[in-house]
Design a protein around this motif. Structure first.
Motif, PDB file in Angstrom:
ATOM      1  N   MET A   1       8.845  -6.801 -10.380  1.00  0.00           N
ATOM      2  CA  MET A   1       8.039  -7.046  -9.179  1.00  0.00           C
ATOM      3  C   MET A   1       6.581  -6.687  -9.471  1.00  0.00           C
ATOM      4  O   MET A   1       6.291  -5.624  -9.979  1.00  0.00           O
ATOM      5  CB  MET A   1       8.562  -6.190  -8.015  1.00  0.00           C
ATOM      6  N   THR A   2       5.659  -7.576  -9.151  1.00  0.00           N
ATOM      7  CA  THR A   2       4.241  -7.342  -9.391  1.00  0.00           C
ATOM      8  C   THR A   2       3.608  -6.680  -8.184  1.00  0.00           C
ATOM      9  O   THR A   2       4.214  -6.584  -7.112  1.00  0.00           O
ATOM     10  CB  THR A   2       3.509  -8.659  -9.674  1.00  0.00           C
ATOM     11  N   LEU A   3       2.368  -6.221  -8.341  1.00  0.00           N
ATOM     12  CA  LEU A   3       1.661  -5.588  -7.230  1.00  0.00           C
ATOM     13  C   LEU A   3       1.590  -6.486  -6.014  1.00  0.00           C
ATOM     14  O   LEU A   3       1.765  -6.049  -4.890  1.00  0.00           O
ATOM     15  CB  LEU A   3       0.235  -5.219  -7.672  1.00  0.00           C
ATOM     16  N   SER A   4       1.341  -7.778  -6.246  1.00  0.00           N
ATOM     17  CA  SER A   4       1.150  -8.700  -5.124  1.00  0.00           C
ATOM     18  C   SER A   4       2.447  -9.057  -4.419  1.00  0.00           C
ATOM     19  O   SER A   4       2.423  -9.709  -3.393  1.00  0.00           O
ATOM     20  CB  SER A   4       0.475  -9.986  -5.621  1.00  0.00           C
ATOM     21  N   GLN A   5       3.592  -8.605  -4.966  1.00  0.00           N
ATOM     22  CA  GLN A   5       4.871  -8.920  -4.344  1.00  0.00           C
ATOM     23  C   GLN A   5       5.437  -7.756  -3.538  1.00  0.00           C
ATOM     24  O   GLN A   5       6.484  -7.886  -2.927  1.00  0.00           O
ATOM     25  CB  GLN A   5       5.887  -9.327  -5.416  1.00  0.00           C
ATOM     26  N   ILE A   6       4.756  -6.602  -3.561  1.00  0.00           N
ATOM     27  CA  ILE A   6       5.237  -5.449  -2.810  1.00  0.00           C
ATOM     28  C   ILE A   6       5.134  -5.742  -1.313  1.00  0.00           C
ATOM     29  O   ILE A   6       4.086  -6.135  -0.821  1.00  0.00           O
ATOM     30  CB  ILE A   6       4.402  -4.198  -3.136  1.00  0.00           C
ATOM     31  N   PRO A   7       6.220  -5.552  -0.550  1.00  0.00           N
ATOM     32  CA  PRO A   7       6.158  -5.815   0.888  1.00  0.00           C
ATOM     33  C   PRO A   7       5.258  -4.809   1.590  1.00  0.00           C
ATOM     34  O   PRO A   7       5.222  -3.639   1.239  1.00  0.00           O
ATOM     35  CB  PRO A   7       7.621  -5.658   1.335  1.00  0.00           C
ATOM     36  N   THR A   8       4.533  -5.266   2.580  1.00  0.00           N
ATOM     37  CA  THR A   8       3.607  -4.392   3.298  1.00  0.00           C
ATOM     38  C   THR A   8       4.274  -3.782   4.507  1.00  0.00           C
ATOM     39  O   THR A   8       4.904  -4.480   5.283  1.00  0.00           O
ATOM     40  CB  THR A   8       2.372  -5.177   3.751  1.00  0.00           C
ATOM     41  N   PRO A   9       4.106  -2.457   4.733  1.00  0.00           N
ATOM     42  CA  PRO A   9       4.745  -1.812   5.863  1.00  0.00           C
ATOM     43  C   PRO A   9       3.861  -1.693   7.078  1.00  0.00           C
ATOM     44  O   PRO A   9       4.317  -1.303   8.121  1.00  0.00           O
ATOM     45  CB  PRO A   9       5.058  -0.422   5.307  1.00  0.00           C
ATOM     46  N   LEU A  10       2.586  -1.963   6.964  1.00  0.00           N
ATOM     47  CA  LEU A  10       1.668  -1.751   8.067  1.00  0.00           C
ATOM     48  C   LEU A  10       1.038  -3.043   8.511  1.00  0.00           C
ATOM     49  O   LEU A  10       0.716  -3.906   7.705  1.00  0.00           O
ATOM     50  CB  LEU A  10       0.547  -0.781   7.632  1.00  0.00           C
TER      51      LEU A  10
ATOM     52  N   THR B   1      -1.889  -3.469   9.516  1.00  0.00           N
ATOM     53  CA  THR B   1      -3.238  -3.569   8.972  1.00  0.00           C
ATOM     54  C   THR B   1      -3.253  -3.819   7.475  1.00  0.00           C
ATOM     55  O   THR B   1      -4.317  -4.017   6.897  1.00  0.00           O
ATOM     56  CB  THR B   1      -4.017  -2.269   9.244  1.00  0.00           C
ATOM     57  N   LEU B   2      -2.083  -3.819   6.829  1.00  0.00           N
ATOM     58  CA  LEU B   2      -2.026  -3.973   5.382  1.00  0.00           C
ATOM     59  C   LEU B   2      -1.212  -5.183   4.956  1.00  0.00           C
ATOM     60  O   LEU B   2      -0.694  -5.248   3.850  1.00  0.00           O
ATOM     61  CB  LEU B   2      -1.427  -2.714   4.744  1.00  0.00           C
TER      62      LEU B   2
ATOM     63  N   GLN C   1      -4.275  -4.544  -0.810  1.00  0.00           N
ATOM     64  CA  GLN C   1      -3.132  -4.382  -1.709  1.00  0.00           C
ATOM     65  C   GLN C   1      -3.026  -2.949  -2.222  1.00  0.00           C
ATOM     66  O   GLN C   1      -1.947  -2.344  -2.200  1.00  0.00           O
ATOM     67  CB  GLN C   1      -3.271  -5.348  -2.890  1.00  0.00           C
ATOM     68  N   LEU C   2      -4.128  -2.404  -2.685  1.00  0.00           N
ATOM     69  CA  LEU C   2      -4.092  -1.062  -3.263  1.00  0.00           C
ATOM     70  C   LEU C   2      -3.827  -0.003  -2.195  1.00  0.00           C
ATOM     71  O   LEU C   2      -3.096   0.966  -2.444  1.00  0.00           O
ATOM     72  CB  LEU C   2      -5.398  -0.777  -3.999  1.00  0.00           C
ATOM     73  N   ARG C   3      -4.402  -0.171  -1.002  1.00  0.00           N
ATOM     74  CA  ARG C   3      -4.115   0.774   0.084  1.00  0.00           C
ATOM     75  C   ARG C   3      -2.622   0.804   0.378  1.00  0.00           C
ATOM     76  O   ARG C   3      -2.036   1.871   0.562  1.00  0.00           O
ATOM     77  CB  ARG C   3      -4.875   0.357   1.347  1.00  0.00           C
ATOM     78  N   ASN C   4      -2.034  -0.359   0.447  1.00  0.00           N
ATOM     79  CA  ASN C   4      -0.609  -0.459   0.739  1.00  0.00           C
ATOM     80  C   ASN C   4       0.225   0.285  -0.296  1.00  0.00           C
ATOM     81  O   ASN C   4       1.145   1.038   0.031  1.00  0.00           O
ATOM     82  CB  ASN C   4      -0.207  -1.935   0.788  1.00  0.00           C
ATOM     83  N   LEU C   5      -0.100   0.091  -1.554  1.00  0.00           N
ATOM     84  CA  LEU C   5       0.661   0.717  -2.632  1.00  0.00           C
ATOM     85  C   LEU C   5       0.529   2.233  -2.619  1.00  0.00           C
ATOM     86  O   LEU C   5       1.472   2.946  -2.957  1.00  0.00           O
ATOM     87  CB  LEU C   5       0.190   0.163  -3.978  1.00  0.00           C
ATOM     88  N   ILE C   6      -0.632   2.732  -2.204  1.00  0.00           N
ATOM     89  CA  ILE C   6      -0.836   4.178  -2.144  1.00  0.00           C
ATOM     90  C   ILE C   6      -0.136   4.763  -0.924  1.00  0.00           C
ATOM     91  O   ILE C   6       0.578   5.772  -1.020  1.00  0.00           O
ATOM     92  CB  ILE C   6      -2.348   4.506  -2.105  1.00  0.00           C
ATOM     93  N   VAL C   7      -0.323   4.141   0.241  1.00  0.00           N
ATOM     94  CA  VAL C   7       0.277   4.648   1.477  1.00  0.00           C
ATOM     95  C   VAL C   7       1.795   4.708   1.365  1.00  0.00           C
ATOM     96  O   VAL C   7       2.435   5.663   1.808  1.00  0.00           O
ATOM     97  CB  VAL C   7      -0.142   3.775   2.679  1.00  0.00           C
ATOM     98  N   THR C   8       2.410   3.693   0.764  1.00  0.00           N
ATOM     99  CA  THR C   8       3.868   3.641   0.667  1.00  0.00           C
ATOM    100  C   THR C   8       4.417   4.423  -0.516  1.00  0.00           C
ATOM    101  O   THR C   8       5.625   4.530  -0.679  1.00  0.00           O
ATOM    102  CB  THR C   8       4.350   2.185   0.553  1.00  0.00           C
ATOM    103  N   GLY C   9       3.536   4.979  -1.356  1.00  0.00           N
ATOM    104  CA  GLY C   9       3.997   5.791  -2.467  1.00  0.00           C
ATOM    105  C   GLY C   9       4.374   5.024  -3.707  1.00  0.00           C
ATOM    106  O   GLY C   9       4.873   5.606  -4.675  1.00  0.00           O
ATOM    107  N   VAL C  10       4.180   3.691  -3.714  1.00  0.00           N
ATOM    108  CA  VAL C  10       4.450   2.919  -4.924  1.00  0.00           C
ATOM    109  C   VAL C  10       3.532   3.401  -6.052  1.00  0.00           C
ATOM    110  O   VAL C  10       3.942   3.528  -7.206  1.00  0.00           O
ATOM    111  CB  VAL C  10       4.266   1.407  -4.674  1.00  0.00           C
TER     112      VAL C  10
ATOM    113  N   VAL D   1     -12.010  -5.399  -8.248  1.00  0.00           N
ATOM    114  CA  VAL D   1     -11.142  -4.236  -8.435  1.00  0.00           C
ATOM    115  C   VAL D   1     -11.971  -2.957  -8.412  1.00  0.00           C
ATOM    116  O   VAL D   1     -11.624  -1.970  -7.754  1.00  0.00           O
ATOM    117  CB  VAL D   1     -10.349  -4.342  -9.749  1.00  0.00           C
ATOM    118  N   ARG D   2     -13.094  -2.973  -9.117  1.00  0.00           N
ATOM    119  CA  ARG D   2     -13.957  -1.789  -9.154  1.00  0.00           C
ATOM    120  C   ARG D   2     -14.563  -1.497  -7.777  1.00  0.00           C
ATOM    121  O   ARG D   2     -14.693  -0.332  -7.377  1.00  0.00           O
ATOM    122  CB  ARG D   2     -15.054  -1.984 -10.195  1.00  0.00           C
ATOM    123  N   GLU D   3     -14.916  -2.550  -7.034  1.00  0.00           N
ATOM    124  CA  GLU D   3     -15.443  -2.363  -5.680  1.00  0.00           C
ATOM    125  C   GLU D   3     -14.371  -1.780  -4.757  1.00  0.00           C
ATOM    126  O   GLU D   3     -14.653  -0.920  -3.923  1.00  0.00           O
ATOM    127  CB  GLU D   3     -15.948  -3.693  -5.129  1.00  0.00           C
ATOM    128  N   ALA D   4     -13.133  -2.255  -4.936  1.00  0.00           N
ATOM    129  CA  ALA D   4     -12.020  -1.745  -4.121  1.00  0.00           C
ATOM    130  C   ALA D   4     -11.768  -0.277  -4.423  1.00  0.00           C
ATOM    131  O   ALA D   4     -11.502   0.519  -3.517  1.00  0.00           O
ATOM    132  CB  ALA D   4     -10.757  -2.569  -4.386  1.00  0.00           C
TER     133      ALA D   4
END
Length: 252
Positions: A1-10, A12-13, A36-45, A68-71
């Motif tokens: 599963m890639t980063l872009s395939q992680i399901p979002t729980p929020l 706002t995400l 994408q990155l916020r989602n991965l951090i909030v959900t603990g991925v 990516v650097r701006e994010a």
């Protein structure tokens, strides 16, 4: 599963980089990567202390290094990432003192919101909160933590909205990402998840009765209970280990 395939729980995400327009405008592209990155951090991925690999993120999201650097800069400002001296970044650790301080503030905010909301809540608003509670019960029964968490965030924010205090809502939104991250971690324990369902019912009952004192106390206790497992873990105690909820666990 890639980063872009992680399901979002929020709610706002839930924006995905694949949904960006063909022109890939700078602003939209930056927002998509941040989401994408916020989602991965909030959900603990992306776990606390994990170092971000810019090249890997660029490849998996099919974007250049600039967005990516701006994010990453945005997420450092949000407090979800921590900058290192070599200009790389790691996921910010969940600090016991910070979480404890967060509980104190959020307990006050949500308790006050409950008191204010109960004084002027309409039947329509009660129905909306009731529907969100039903959605949480349904996701809990199906063992769907992401869907549950989306409804949970909407449940809490709706109460703050009904309180009709713009400053209160502004502060709540300001802390939302950090609170979401802490709450998501706490709800990984099935016993706590079950308790949260029961506590939401108590909050709904107090609001329906227009009982200001009871609504405020129910929300304050809910916040304390909700983050107690995370505090125990950060304190070095042994909270109930994360595991799937037994299939025969009643919704309650």
């Amino acid at each position: 599963m890639t980063l872009s395939q992680i399901p979002t729980p929020l709610a706002t995400l839930i924006a995905r980089t694949q949904a960006l327009d063909g022109g890939r405008r700078k602003g939209a592209l930056h927002g998509g990567v941040v989401t994408q990155l916020r989602n991965l951090i909030v959900t603990g991925v992306l776990a606390p202390g994990a170092k971000l690999n810019e090249r890997e993120i660029c490849e998996q999201l099919a974007v250049s290094r600039t967005p990516v650097r701006e994010a990453i800069k945005t997420l450092i400002q949000d407090g979800l990432l921590r900058a290192l001296p070599n200009q790389s970044a790691v996921v910010a650790e969940l600090d016991l003192d910070h979480v404890t301080a967060l509980i104190d503030v959020v307990t006050t905010i949500e308790g006050l919101a409950g008191e204010l909301a109960a004084r002027n809540i309409s039947e329509e608003a009660i129905a909306e909160i009731g529907l969100l509670h039903y959605r949480m019960r349904l996701h809990h029964a199906r063992d769907e933590l992401p869907g549950y968490f989306e409804a949970n965030t909407a449940f809490h924010r709706k109460i703050v909205e009904i309180a009709a205090n713009p400053v209160l809502l502004w502060v709540w939104d300001l802390l939302a990402l950090r609170v979401d991250r802490a709450r998501y971690s706490s709800n990984l324990w099935p016993t706590r998840w079950m308790m949260a369902i029961e506590e939401h019912q108590g909050i709904l009952d107090a609001l329906s009765a227009r009982d200001s004192a009871r609504a405020g106390e129910a929300l304050r206790q809910h916040v304390r209970n909700g983050l107690s497992g995370l505090v125990a873990a950060l304190s070095g105690e042994q909270p109930e280990p994360p595991q799937k909820r037994p299939d025969d666990d009643p919704v309650g």
